[in-house]
Design an enzyme around this catalytic site. Structure first.
Site, short mmCIF file in Angstrom:
data_model
loop_
_atom_site.label_atom_id
_atom_site.label_comp_id
_atom_site.label_asym_id
_atom_site.label_seq_id
_atom_site.Cartn_x
_atom_site.Cartn_y
_atom_site.Cartn_z
N ARG A 77 35.09 8.83 -25.83
CA ARG A 77 34.81 8.04 -27.04
C ARG A 77 33.92 8.86 -27.96
O ARG A 77 32.96 9.47 -27.51
CB ARG A 77 34.10 6.75 -26.63
CG ARG A 77 33.83 5.79 -27.76
CD ARG A 77 33.08 4.57 -27.27
NE ARG A 77 33.84 3.78 -26.31
CZ ARG A 77 33.31 2.83 -25.53
NH1 ARG A 77 32.02 2.58 -25.58
NH2 ARG A 77 34.06 2.16 -24.69
N ARG A 146 24.29 3.17 -28.91
CA ARG A 146 25.68 3.61 -29.07
C ARG A 146 26.01 3.84 -30.55
O ARG A 146 25.15 3.71 -31.42
CB ARG A 146 26.61 2.53 -28.50
CG ARG A 146 26.28 2.11 -27.05
CD ARG A 146 27.00 2.97 -26.08
NE ARG A 146 26.89 2.52 -24.70
CZ ARG A 146 27.80 1.79 -24.06
NH1 ARG A 146 28.87 1.33 -24.69
NH2 ARG A 146 27.64 1.50 -22.78
N LYS A 210 23.08 -0.53 -22.33
CA LYS A 210 23.55 -0.12 -23.65
C LYS A 210 22.81 -0.87 -24.78
O LYS A 210 22.31 -1.98 -24.57
CB LYS A 210 25.04 -0.38 -23.77
CG LYS A 210 25.40 -1.86 -23.69
CD LYS A 210 26.87 -2.10 -23.94
CE LYS A 210 27.62 -2.41 -22.68
NZ LYS A 210 29.00 -2.79 -22.85
N LYS A 212 23.29 -1.70 -29.11
CA LYS A 212 24.27 -1.58 -30.20
C LYS A 212 23.70 -2.08 -31.52
O LYS A 212 23.05 -3.12 -31.55
CB LYS A 212 25.52 -2.40 -29.86
CG LYS A 212 26.21 -1.92 -28.59
CD LYS A 212 27.46 -2.72 -28.27
CE LYS A 212 28.12 -2.16 -27.02
NZ LYS A 212 29.29 -2.91 -26.60
N CYS A 429 41.17 -6.06 -26.58
CA CYS A 429 40.55 -4.89 -25.97
C CYS A 429 41.63 -4.06 -25.26
O CYS A 429 42.77 -4.49 -25.13
CB CYS A 429 39.47 -5.30 -24.98
SG CYS A 429 40.17 -5.97 -23.45
N CYS A 435 41.51 0.48 -18.22
CA CYS A 435 40.16 -0.04 -17.98
C CYS A 435 40.01 -0.52 -16.54
O CYS A 435 40.75 -1.41 -16.09
CB CYS A 435 39.83 -1.17 -18.94
SG CYS A 435 38.19 -1.82 -18.62
N CYS A 474 38.83 -9.13 -19.48
CA CYS A 474 37.78 -9.57 -18.56
C CYS A 474 36.65 -10.12 -19.40
O CYS A 474 36.65 -10.00 -20.62
CB CYS A 474 37.32 -8.39 -17.67
SG CYS A 474 36.02 -7.38 -18.41
N CYS A 478 34.69 -6.85 -24.86
CA CYS A 478 34.74 -5.69 -25.76
C CYS A 478 35.38 -5.99 -27.11
O CYS A 478 35.12 -5.27 -28.06
CB CYS A 478 35.47 -4.53 -25.08
SG CYS A 478 34.66 -4.02 -23.56
C1 HEM Z 1 29.16 -5.68 -19.48
C2 HEM Z 1 29.73 -5.37 -20.56
C3 HEM Z 1 30.76 -4.29 -20.81
C4 HEM Z 1 31.31 -3.34 -19.99
C5 HEM Z 1 31.00 -3.08 -18.54
C6 HEM Z 1 32.27 -2.62 -20.78
C7 HEM Z 1 33.07 -1.59 -20.31
C8 HEM Z 1 34.06 -1.02 -21.05
C9 HEM Z 1 35.05 -0.11 -20.55
C10 HEM Z 1 35.16 0.37 -19.12
C11 HEM Z 1 35.83 0.24 -21.58
C12 HEM Z 1 36.96 1.24 -21.56
C13 HEM Z 1 38.29 0.64 -21.59
C14 HEM Z 1 39.33 1.68 -21.88
O1 HEM Z 1 39.27 2.27 -22.96
O2 HEM Z 1 40.23 1.90 -21.05
C15 HEM Z 1 35.36 -0.44 -22.74
C16 HEM Z 1 35.90 -0.35 -23.99
C17 HEM Z 1 35.25 -0.80 -25.13
N1 HEM Z 1 34.17 -1.62 -25.18
FE1 HEM Z 1 33.24 -2.36 -23.62
N2 HEM Z 1 32.25 -3.10 -22.05
C18 HEM Z 1 31.36 -4.14 -22.11
C19 HEM Z 1 31.06 -4.93 -23.20
C20 HEM Z 1 31.38 -4.59 -24.50
C21 HEM Z 1 30.99 -5.32 -25.67
C22 HEM Z 1 30.16 -6.57 -25.66
C23 HEM Z 1 31.49 -4.64 -26.75
C24 HEM Z 1 31.37 -4.94 -28.23
C25 HEM Z 1 30.85 -5.97 -28.78
C26 HEM Z 1 32.21 -3.51 -26.23
C27 HEM Z 1 32.86 -2.60 -26.99
C28 HEM Z 1 33.84 -1.80 -26.49
C29 HEM Z 1 34.72 -1.06 -27.32
C30 HEM Z 1 34.66 -0.96 -28.84
C31 HEM Z 1 35.62 -0.45 -26.47
C32 HEM Z 1 36.74 0.44 -26.90
C33 HEM Z 1 38.05 -0.19 -26.85
C34 HEM Z 1 38.23 -1.44 -27.64
O3 HEM Z 1 38.06 -1.42 -28.87
O4 HEM Z 1 38.55 -2.46 -27.00
N3 HEM Z 1 32.12 -3.50 -24.87
N4 HEM Z 1 34.28 -1.20 -22.39
S1 SF4 Z 2 36.77 -6.53 -22.10
FE1 SF4 Z 2 36.92 -6.00 -19.98
S2 SF4 Z 2 39.07 -5.47 -19.72
FE2 SF4 Z 2 38.64 -5.35 -21.87
S3 SF4 Z 2 38.12 -3.17 -22.22
FE3 SF4 Z 2 36.23 -4.35 -21.95
S4 SF4 Z 2 35.72 -4.08 -19.82
FE4 SF4 Z 2 37.90 -3.56 -20.04
#
Ligand code: HEM
Ligand code: SF4
Length: 570
Positions: A77, A146, A210, A212, A429, A435, A474, A478
């Site tokens: 990323r 981030r 994290k 943001k 997402c 993921c 999940c 995201c």
């Molecule tokens: C416990 C909370 C979270 C965990 C463990 C987590 C974990 C991950 C993981 C493993 C990915 C990679 C997925 C892939 O590209 O294959 C991802 C993508 C992403 N996450 Fe999270 N995430 C969390 C919460 C959030 C939240 C609350 C936001 C934003 C408000 C966020 C923003 C993003 C973004 C922008 C991506 C890139 C792909 C997309 O736009 O869906 N994440 N996250």
């Molecule tokens: S919301 Fe959950 S399933 Fe979707 S990208 Fe984030 S960690 Fe992965």
């Protein structure tokens, strides 16, 4: 805060502490050609360098049966404050996708891009190529600040331009100082003796989790400013930003069945001038660094720190670092969370095209050739390309002479067709297959769900109406599902919790409406509601308002009010 930090620190705290400022043994691991993996602890550290180890979950079971290593690859990323790149940089990013990753680019919900499918041997060349494009992946993931996001078109007004500048100021000002990224990915010489440098802001264990930041310019809430740890909302007088309202403690992630985890909208704690904003961000980061929960990662985000300390005590600590009290906020009202798609002209005489990109996936489909089309456009365009926080792209600052060429390129690649308002506002997402946390499909399912819901909308006479629909595989959130008017949150294969009643302008969380519904269940639940909205709404009343007024879900407040729902849904 004594109560949380008495408990032993989580495993990740030890990994950070022993990492020699984020080095670990990543470099050694990259040289181990017999495995596609890195050492377990190092996979936690690569996150601070923007890199996640993943496996192809479509192939996991079969490879397991054959006793083969999972089909491992890496997601990388980028850090792109405010989401802006030049046409030339886009061409470089496009080449990296084709030469080093899986041939696609994923625009994210936080104004940057991700590559998927980079095999270990390609990681260093890929990251070095990102560096050649004058970009980096530093702090794009991990327990740090981030990518800083800002309203998406800097040409729209001086206040929008100021928001982009502020995103860069905050991103640079809060960057880790470690040279580990340069050493590992660019082969820069180790600092003398290889000893870790001093991290004045983050110390040896960085942040508990994290962090943001988002910057909004009303009336557009295209960044979902209440969903981030720190939000800045521009106060604009005579076209100039005189300062920012400061919002703290937003966050989306929760865990199914764990009622002490919940999404939360941020609280406004005061106002700062543009000159003070970096110091305010720095102070908020320090209070979180010192008070965040380092024992239980699920409770480590700023939103839980604020719930535990109380907002007043939190604000006092921030003000203690600043040495002055924050004056009262100016207050802001928003009109919506969307992007401006299609052509529009700004006061500076340049043109802009907001290009819809379904779920942010840039790839070549037979009828919609996004990779090739954007390459063609980047070759003509002398302005910028700005990723939006809704997974779209603004071709910004188009010189009048270049417009005809861009219009033609859009048409030649099938990129000028419209999508329904529902599709334009939908976000999913990534989820499967990359993921590791996904419980259900998201990006691969959303297009079909929208097709089915568009048919219901047409039947109800709603084809021209906007509804904010979001989905995640999940509960981590995201794609910011808990802010949407309609949201699906994955529970298991083909099963989702259905949430309703978020605000169109991104100011209110939604609420659980149905548990564990499948595709047919989602349609069966939404169809009567969409018909009911069409028949019973007041003029201009959004779906999210109507479901509350009509008594289908209760209005929610911020914070742990969400508890009740989650406990109920477990
Ligand atoms: C416990 C909370 C979270 C965990 C463990 C987590 C974990 C991950 C993981 C493993 C990915 C990679 C997925 C892939 O590209 O294959 C991802 C993508 C992403 N996450 Fe999270 N995430 C969390 C919460 C959030 C939240 C609350 C936001 C934003 C408000 C966020 C923003 C993003 C973004 C922008 C991506 C890139 C792909 C997309 O736009 O869906 N994440 N996250
Ligand atoms: S919301 Fe959950 S399933 Fe979707 S990208 Fe984030 S960690 Fe992965």
């Amino acid at each position: 805060m004594p109560d949380t930090n008495i408990a032993p620190p989580s495993k990740n705290e030890g990994i950070k502490l022993r990492s020699r400022a984020l080095r670990g043994s990543i470099l050694e691991g990259l040289g181990q050609g017999w495995t596609g993996a890195l050492a377990d602890d190092d996979t936690q550290l690569t996150k601070f360098h923007g890199i996640y180890q993943q496996d192809d979950r479509d192939l996991r079971a079969e490879r397991g049966r054959k006793r083969m290593e999972p089909a491992l690859s890496f997601m990388a990323r980028l850090r792109i404050p405010g989401g802006r790149v030049t046409g030339e940089q886009w061409l470089q990013l496009d080449a990296i996708a084709r030469e080093r990753a899986n041939g696609t680019i994923r625009l994210t919900t936080r104004q940057t891009i991700q590559y998927h499918g980079i095999i270990k041997g390609n990681l260093q060349p890929a990251i070095a190529a990102v560096n050649d494009a004058l970009l980096d992946t530093i702090a794009a993931c991990g327990d740090v600040n981030r990518n800083v996001i800002a309203t998406s078109n800097p040409h729209e007004s001086p206040a929008h331009a100021a928001a982009l500048d502020m995103a860069r100021t905050l991103s640079d000002g809060l960057l880790p100082k470690s040279r580990a990224w340069h050493e590992i990915w660019l082969g820069e010489e180790l600092v003398a003796g290889g000893e870790p440098e001093h991290e004045p802001l983050f110390g040896t264990t960085y942040l508990p989790r994290k962090f943001k930041i988002a910057i909004a310019v009303p009336p557009q809430n295209d960044v979902d400013v209440y969903a981030h740890d720190l939000g800045l909302i521009a106060a604009v007088e005579d076209g100039i930003t005189v300062g920012y309202d400061v919002v703290v403690g937003g966050g989306m992630g929760m865990t199914h069945g764990e009622p002490d985890t919940f999404p939360r909208t941020g609280d406004t704690i005061g106002f700062c001038t543009p000159d003070q904003a970096l110091a305010v961000a720095d102070a908020v980061v320090r209070v979180q660094r010192d008070n965040g929960n380092r024992a239980v990662r699920k409770h480590a985000r700023l939103k839980y720190t604020i719930e535990r300390m109380g907002l007043d005590a939190f604000k006092r600590e921030v003000e203690g670092h600043l040495g002055y009290a924050l004056p009262p906020a100016r207050g802001a009202t928003f009109a919506g969370t969307g992007d401006r798609l299609g052509w529009h002209e700004s006061a500076d005489g340049t043109w802009h095209y907001g290009l819809f990109i379904e779920n942010g996936r840039v790839h070549d489909l037979p009828t919609r050739r996004l990779m090739a089309g954007l390459r063609a456009i980047a070759n003509i365009h002398r302005g910028e390309l700005v990723m939006t926080a809704n997974q779209n792209l603004v071709i910004a600052g188009v010189a009048p002479d270049d417009k005809a060429g861009i219009v033609a390129a859009l048409a030649q690649h099938g990129l000028d067709g419209g999508a329904s308002p529902l599709r334009q506002r939908a976000m999913a997402c990534v989820a499967l297959p990359t993921c590791g946390l996904a419980l259900a499909e998201s990006e691969r399912y959303m297009p079909d769900l929208v097709t089915a819901l568009d048919a219901v909308m047409a039947e109800a006479g709603l084809s021209g109406d906007e509804v904010v629909l979001r989905m995640t595989g999940c509960p981590n959130g995201c794609a910011r599902p808990y802010m949407a008017e309609i949201a699906l949150v994955g529970r298991g294969p083909g099963r989702y919790h259905l949430y309703l009643g978020g605000a169109f302008d991104g100011t209110r969380l939604n609420k659980l409406y149905r548990r564990d519904v499948d595709h047919a269940g989602v349609l069966a639940a939404l169809s009567p509601l969409l018909h009911g909205w069409a028949a019973g709404r007041h003029p201009g009343e959004h779906f999210g308002e109507w479901v509350i007024r009509a008594g289908h879900v209760a209005a929610t407040l911020a914070g742990n009010q969400f508890h009740a729902d989650v406990a109920d849904a477990a």
